[in-house]
Design a protein around this motif. Structure first.
Motif, PDB file in Angstrom:
ATOM      1  N   SER A 295       1.384  -4.422  -5.812  1.00  0.00           N
ATOM      2  CA  SER A 295       0.189  -4.553  -6.506  1.00  0.00           C
ATOM      3  C   SER A 295       0.355  -5.064  -7.928  1.00  0.00           C
ATOM      4  N   ALA A 296      -0.539  -5.613  -8.305  1.00  0.00           N
ATOM      5  CA  ALA A 296      -0.281  -6.260  -9.858  1.00  0.00           C
ATOM      6  C   ALA A 296      -0.124  -5.184 -10.889  1.00  0.00           C
ATOM      7  N   ALA A 297      -0.599  -3.971 -10.637  1.00  0.00           N
ATOM      8  CA  ALA A 297      -0.655  -2.788 -11.217  1.00  0.00           C
ATOM      9  C   ALA A 297       0.961  -2.359 -11.227  1.00  0.00           C
ATOM     10  N   VAL A 298       1.799  -2.219 -10.349  1.00  0.00           N
ATOM     11  CA  VAL A 298       3.110  -1.754 -10.032  1.00  0.00           C
ATOM     12  C   VAL A 298       3.739  -2.723 -10.848  1.00  0.00           C
ATOM     13  N   LYS A 299       3.542  -4.272 -10.868  1.00  0.00           N
ATOM     14  CA  LYS A 299       4.413  -5.234 -11.448  1.00  0.00           C
ATOM     15  C   LYS A 299       4.204  -4.913 -13.003  1.00  0.00           C
ATOM     16  N   ALA A 300       3.078  -4.374 -13.444  1.00  0.00           N
ATOM     17  CA  ALA A 300       2.675  -4.120 -14.816  1.00  0.00           C
ATOM     18  C   ALA A 300       3.760  -3.014 -15.237  1.00  0.00           C
TER      19      ALA A 300
ATOM     20  N   GLU B 189       0.646  -1.112  -0.035  1.00  0.00           N
ATOM     21  CA  GLU B 189      -0.072  -0.134   0.017  1.00  0.00           C
ATOM     22  C   GLU B 189       0.971   1.363   0.076  1.00  0.00           C
ATOM     23  N   SER B 190       2.104   1.009   0.404  1.00  0.00           N
ATOM     24  CA  SER B 190       2.942   2.440   0.386  1.00  0.00           C
ATOM     25  C   SER B 190       3.495   2.494  -1.012  1.00  0.00           C
ATOM     26  N   CYS B 191       2.892   1.960  -1.901  1.00  0.00           N
ATOM     27  CA  CYS B 191       3.353   2.381  -3.490  1.00  0.00           C
ATOM     28  C   CYS B 191       2.022   2.354  -4.315  1.00  0.00           C
ATOM     29  N   PRO B 192       1.412   3.389  -4.207  1.00  0.00           N
ATOM     30  CA  PRO B 192       0.324   3.459  -5.216  1.00  0.00           C
ATOM     31  C   PRO B 192       0.668   3.327  -6.715  1.00  0.00           C
ATOM     32  N   ALA B 193      -0.258   2.533  -7.442  1.00  0.00           N
ATOM     33  CA  ALA B 193       0.611   2.189  -8.741  1.00  0.00           C
ATOM     34  C   ALA B 193       0.557   3.561  -9.770  1.00  0.00           C
ATOM     35  N   ASP B 194      -0.482   4.462  -9.573  1.00  0.00           N
ATOM     36  CA  ASP B 194      -0.226   5.559 -10.403  1.00  0.00           C
ATOM     37  C   ASP B 194       1.055   6.417 -10.012  1.00  0.00           C
ATOM     38  N   ASP B 195       1.074   6.491  -8.872  1.00  0.00           N
ATOM     39  CA  ASP B 195       2.533   7.464  -8.275  1.00  0.00           C
ATOM     40  C   ASP B 195       3.738   6.623  -8.619  1.00  0.00           C
TER      41      ASP B 195
ATOM     42  N   PHE C  95      14.369   0.638  -7.671  1.00  0.00           N
ATOM     43  CA  PHE C  95      13.956  -0.229  -6.834  1.00  0.00           C
ATOM     44  C   PHE C  95      12.950   0.022  -6.130  1.00  0.00           C
ATOM     45  N   GLY C  96      11.643  -0.821  -5.834  1.00  0.00           N
ATOM     46  CA  GLY C  96      10.525  -0.279  -5.204  1.00  0.00           C
ATOM     47  C   GLY C  96      10.002  -1.521  -4.624  1.00  0.00           C
ATOM     48  N   PRO C  97       9.035  -1.443  -3.433  1.00  0.00           N
ATOM     49  CA  PRO C  97       8.894  -0.185  -2.656  1.00  0.00           C
ATOM     50  C   PRO C  97       9.569  -0.108  -1.376  1.00  0.00           C
ATOM     51  N   ASP C  98      10.281  -1.160  -1.014  1.00  0.00           N
ATOM     52  CA  ASP C  98      11.111  -1.315   0.178  1.00  0.00           C
ATOM     53  C   ASP C  98      12.186  -0.508   0.363  1.00  0.00           C
ATOM     54  N   ARG C  99      12.229   0.722   1.027  1.00  0.00           N
ATOM     55  CA  ARG C  99      13.625   1.372   1.152  1.00  0.00           C
ATOM     56  C   ARG C  99      14.619   0.549   1.934  1.00  0.00           C
ATOM     57  N   ASN C 100      14.001  -0.157   2.917  1.00  0.00           N
ATOM     58  CA  ASN C 100      14.875  -0.918   3.942  1.00  0.00           C
ATOM     59  C   ASN C 100      15.785  -1.909   2.884  1.00  0.00           C
ATOM     60  N   LEU C 101      14.990  -2.723   2.220  1.00  0.00           N
ATOM     61  CA  LEU C 101      15.422  -3.991   1.385  1.00  0.00           C
ATOM     62  C   LEU C 101      16.513  -3.230   0.441  1.00  0.00           C
ATOM     63  N   GLY C 102      15.897  -2.142  -0.096  1.00  0.00           N
ATOM     64  CA  GLY C 102      16.844  -1.328  -1.038  1.00  0.00           C
ATOM     65  C   GLY C 102      17.965  -0.965  -0.620  1.00  0.00           C
ATOM     66  N   GLU C 103      17.987  -0.422   0.592  1.00  0.00           N
ATOM     67  CA  GLU C 103      19.232  -0.044   0.808  1.00  0.00           C
ATOM     68  C   GLU C 103      20.322  -1.139   1.291  1.00  0.00           C
ATOM     69  N   TYR C 104      19.723  -2.341   2.007  1.00  0.00           N
ATOM     70  CA  TYR C 104      20.268  -3.385   1.974  1.00  0.00           C
ATOM     71  C   TYR C 104      21.083  -4.073   0.960  1.00  0.00           C
ATOM     72  N   ILE C 105      20.338  -4.112  -0.184  1.00  0.00           N
ATOM     73  CA  ILE C 105      20.874  -4.647  -1.283  1.00  0.00           C
ATOM     74  C   ILE C 105      22.035  -3.718  -1.899  1.00  0.00           C
TER      75      ILE C 105
ATOM     76  N   LEU D 229      15.601   4.587  -5.079  1.00  0.00           N
ATOM     77  CA  LEU D 229      14.844   3.723  -3.823  1.00  0.00           C
ATOM     78  C   LEU D 229      13.687   4.544  -3.896  1.00  0.00           C
ATOM     79  N   TRP D 230      12.379   3.806  -3.900  1.00  0.00           N
ATOM     80  CA  TRP D 230      10.945   4.218  -3.618  1.00  0.00           C
ATOM     81  C   TRP D 230      11.179   4.228  -2.063  1.00  0.00           C
ATOM     82  N   ASP D 231      10.275   5.079  -1.493  1.00  0.00           N
ATOM     83  CA  ASP D 231      10.337   5.486   0.209  1.00  0.00           C
ATOM     84  C   ASP D 231       9.114   4.650   0.763  1.00  0.00           C
ATOM     85  N   GLY D 232       8.986   3.250   0.560  1.00  0.00           N
ATOM     86  CA  GLY D 232       8.055   2.496   0.950  1.00  0.00           C
ATOM     87  C   GLY D 232       8.577   1.654   2.292  1.00  0.00           C
ATOM     88  N   ALA D 233       7.731   1.175   3.020  1.00  0.00           N
ATOM     89  CA  ALA D 233       8.255   0.315   4.139  1.00  0.00           C
ATOM     90  C   ALA D 233       6.829  -0.373   4.838  1.00  0.00           C
TER      91      ALA D 233
END
Ligand code: 13P
Ligand code: SF4
Length: 310
Positions: free
Chosen positions: A112-117, A86-92, A143-153, A163-167
């Motif tokens: 969501s599937a719309a983000v994967k698209a 939910e921290s990553c709305p598809a339109d944004d 890389f989205g949406p998890d900023r913690n996983l993104g920072e780690y990678i 990085l997208w700023d989600g968590a």
């Protein structure tokens, strides 16, 4: 009794019950297959069941539907969302991608599937490092949406992915202070951390990994005691595989909370699972145009993972 009825209904209806490690123990026990998000996606891609019941969260059910479009995909509670997705709305996210046309797009499966698209390749915490490393070192990546996983990678691959700023609200809540206090009380324990946790917590880890990786580690390690910094549902399988070892769930910041639970995962109860099999609802569907675009990055992930033996 209810467990037997569920098994009978599943057999009658040629249904497969999939459960994530974060669901309650009794749901895990009645499932045909229990796994992390990578293993669940791989299972959904290969099943010939007529019905898939996904005891997990909504994006996992969508992934099942995209990979097995001919199956009816059910979820015991349609309210089982995911704060990270939910921290990553598809339109944004689509706008963010459009603003960086030279970047390849890597999305965590918790979307969501719309983000994967609008994604080039999907990853899970079980294969993110390897899939990111499969891109040329100088290729610009989102890389989205998890900023913690993104920072780690980023930290383990030397990348500077955008990085997208989600968590995830569960993994962000682990208390650093309580972890430090528990480490003092249990100096011999190994600290197991999911990469969705904050950097300060990850720094204390002996092992950072997906739920499947952490579970495997507890079985292979000679250590007898573990401090577990991920959703506490995983302790069910850890304890089951190693009944003589001690697993201590690390609590969140919230006062009086002994362990950290994902309220969405906990919506999967035996009663709802039974109802859902009986009524064949609620069903999860994905609009055809989105499914057609989302299937490619998921299949790409599964192909790379299989090739690498992940
Ligand atoms: P895994 O990919 O490790 O199963 O994690 C899924 C998840 O939802 C983590 O919060
Ligand atoms: Fe989503 Fe976090 Fe729950 Fe995993 S633990 S399903 S990331 S809300």
């Amino acid at each position: 009794m209810l467990k037997e009825q569920i098994r009978q209904l599943a057999a009658q209806k040629h249904a497969i019950i999939l459960a994530h490690y974060y669901t309650i123990g009794e749901v895990q026990d009645v499932a045909d297959f229990v796994g992390d998000s990578l293993a669940l996606a791989a299972k959904a891609a290969k099943t010939d069941a007529e019905i898939i019941v996904m005891c997990g969260v909504h994006f996992m059910a969508e992934t099942c539907k995209i990979l097995s479009p001919n199956a009816k995909v059910l979820i015991p509670d349609l309210g089982a969302s995911c704060s990270l997705a939910e921290s990553c709305p598809a339109d944004d996210f689509a706008q963010f991608v459009a603003e960086h046309p030279d970047h390849k797009v890597i999305s965590y499966v918790n979307t969501s599937a719309a983000v994967k698209a609008v994604t080039d390749v999907v990853v899970t915490s079980g294969n993110a490092r390897e899939i990111v490393s499969s891109f040329p070192q100088d290729e610009p990546l989102i890389f989205g949406p998890d900023r913690n996983l993104g920072e780690y990678i980023n930290s383990i691959t030397g990348r500077q992915m955008l990085l997208w700023d989600g968590a995830c609200h569960v993994h962000e809540r682990f208390s650093l202070e309580k972890l430090i206090a528990l480490r003092r009380e249990h100096p011999g324990a190994e600290i197991l951390v999911h990469p969705e946790c904050r950097g300060a917590v990850r720094k204390l880890a002996d092992v950072v990994g997906s739920t499947a990786r952490l579970l495997k580690h507890t079985q292979e390690s000679p250590c007898q005691e573990f401090l577990v910094v991920t959703e506490s549902g995983i302790l069910h399988q850890m304890q089951r595989a190693c009944p003589d070892k001690t697993f201590i769930p690390v609590p969140p910041d919230d006062p009086g909370c002994a362990c950290n639970e994902c309220s969405y995962m906990r919506l999967n109860t035996l009663e709802k699972l039974y109802q859902c099999l009986q009524t064949e609802a609620p069903e999860v569907v994905v609009p055809e145009d989105i499914a057609q675009k989302a299937v490619r990055p998921i299949e790409r992930m599964l192909e790379i993972s299989e090739k690498l033996g992940l």
